[in-house]
Enzyme design. Sequence first.
Site, short mmCIF file in Angstrom:
data_model
loop_
_atom_site.label_atom_id
_atom_site.label_comp_id
_atom_site.label_asym_id
_atom_site.label_seq_id
_atom_site.Cartn_x
_atom_site.Cartn_y
_atom_site.Cartn_z
N CYS A 140 -4.45 -7.61 -18.39
CA CYS A 140 -4.24 -6.93 -17.12
C CYS A 140 -2.94 -7.45 -16.53
O CYS A 140 -2.74 -8.65 -16.41
CB CYS A 140 -5.40 -7.14 -16.16
SG CYS A 140 -5.91 -8.85 -15.94
N HIS A 153 0.82 -1.20 0.00
CA HIS A 153 0.00 0.00 0.00
C HIS A 153 0.86 1.26 0.00
O HIS A 153 0.48 2.28 -0.58
CB HIS A 153 -0.92 -0.01 1.22
CG HIS A 153 -2.20 -0.76 0.99
ND1 HIS A 153 -2.96 -1.25 2.01
CD2 HIS A 153 -2.84 -1.10 -0.15
CE1 HIS A 153 -4.03 -1.86 1.50
NE2 HIS A 153 -3.97 -1.79 0.20
#
Length: 756
Positions: free
Chosen positions: A676, A359
């Site tokens: 992707c 993150h």
Amino acid sequence: MLATLRRIILEFSRNAELESALFHMVTQVKEVLNTDCCSVYLADYTTEQFVLMASDGLAKDALGTTRIGFSEGLVGLVGQREELLNISNAHEHPQFIKTPLVQEEELNAFLGTPIIHQRKVLGILSIQQREARSFNENEETFLVTLSAQLAMALVNAEARNSFAEINNKLSKKLQGVSGASGVAIGELVVIEPTVKLQSVVLKKQYNIPKELKLFHQAITDTRHEINIMAQELSVVISDSSLDIFEMYKQLLDNANLGLEIEKKIREGWSAQSALKIVVDSYTVKFEALEDSYLRERTSDIKDLGNRLLANLLNKNEKINEDLDSFILVAEDVTAAMLAEYQHRGLKGIVSFAGSNNSHAAILAKSLGLPAIMGVDKIPLGQLDRQVAIVDGYTGELYIAPNESLLKEYQHLIEEEYALADKVKQVEKLPAITLDGKCIELQLNAGLSSGFEHSTTLGAMGIGLYRTEIPFMSQSYFPSEQQQTVLYQQVLSAFPKQSVTMRTLDVGGDKALPYFPIVEDNPFLGWRGIRITLDHPEIFLQQVRAMIRANYGHNNLEIMLPMISNISEVDESTRLINQAYYELSAELGITDKSTFLKPKIGMMIEVPSVIFQLKEFASRVDFFSVGSNDLTQYLLAVDRNNAQVADLYDAYHPAVLRALKTIADESNKYLVPLSLCGELAGEPTGALLLLAMGYDKLSINPHHIAKIKWVIRHVEMQKAKIILSHVLSFSSAKEVHSYLREQFENLGLGGFVRAGM
């Protein structure tokens, strides 16, 4: 012999000074093998020489000053051949060179072996003896085994004590992985938590009301801190990265982590102990996951635990002094740390732990901050207040850089600023080539259990919505209603554009906390569609939630992960149809135009699928290539394994040819095709995929603008010519070199110059 080897390596690793450790080791080896001399030479690649660093038997005055070229003498020959060299009389060998300073005239027998780490020769370990003889097999085995173990120990030791420091001549370079692209120059400031859960000693405390009150107050204080962080960041960024803090808040909810901690407190544990027990259990489960994206959530859980502990103890870990500009360094940089310091002159981040899926790395990209993750371990104190260069393209950290290096990187920084201003101009424009070929750019999403999207980035819908996070952040399977609410939020964000949701992709060592699975080989085990088809009740509940959420939106597409057999598609389609017709009846749908059946697609990740595309084409509405997993399976490389990570390269000719085959077959059978994966978010990768014929690219939000710029400044015909040359190369190195050259010719060199 084994015990002796272990003792030598253990003592070497424990010695804080590299020079001292090397000298102690050669003395031990000389004694154990009963030889007249043992020496270690280390490679200096800046001068292409081996430097005599330690010896017991050669002249002390020669240490640190005697240098032998990579192609000179017996030491150079060992390095060149990268194998053991056993010579009974060194003076008679044609490669022998006389070096008076070392005083080895009386030494005849020579046994040398290279010290190699990840195919790179770090140095040479040798023993010598006055008697002219060949060393025996046991001596050879001992030296080879020692050098193999020494290689890793030497890498760790050199990270702590740079070769540059020993010679007082060079600046230090540490290697990590790129977390976020960009370059920063500034002073390193080390942040260390004032409290850590690992230091908590477990103890019982039977004043349950008091402990619950302390814990509830810590929850309130921590939630308040997170809200402030999110508010401050919302002024700077407005994309999906903010959803990171939704995950923090959801973990604090009573339905998840909070409830489990309360349960432990009621069992008689102190609030601190209960917090440690629960957070440690979550950490163990997440660290065991095979999926690197989900495994990186461990860092967030640890950070949240430390923040709760700090509030339980009324302590914090902020920098109290004023800083104009700095580079943040920590054992494990977290998203919350970035939120705390981004408005205080933060220019970049360096984290010893983590990867580009963390993150912190994701948030750094949104903030435009260069980031290096997984840096070589050295004592944090050695970095504090050092001037450094952070190269977020290559993952390189330069400590105390010289003037010429500073000037070079300052120029790159200026070039970057100009490039960033340029690409913003096309953010809202279509991705269309100079000669009219259009390609759709969509978002990868599903970062947290809250909804994650942005319609302001110029993306045309969502190409990959990961549905795992809501399942991972709870202690039970989410209900159909819970899933429906979440999916409705996502679908409503793109009312006129498609949203592709991947069905639950867990299993193997990517297990749910409440659904443990133990396997010998999770990479090839029970995962993805295999587990959900074995448990149709889970699969049906999820697709029912998706289809129910799609009512009134009609923009849902369902994607099946890890497909390897025709039967998996057939069975999945049957269950999806069953769910659709059940819901049509339950909702009393008479006008099917308001409740369309979603398109069904499959991911191409397993190489065997490539050879059955004709059969699959008649069964699905679209293909979507998962290039990250496909690359790993094709090359048999785990890119998260440091020992082999450098072999992972999506530009490997085999990978590129496989991608071209998929595109040709999809076009032949008229099946829409998307991709992707990280390759789609790289300018060079996007250009190749465009030329191959991919209809859509699903990428992270931060890459949308730059990929649009590249596509809008190239002709499709030129892209095809570049592709034809690329497909003829036999190595990834040739591909990278050629693409750099072509991007320079196209006036797009700034997109690859700093770090492709």
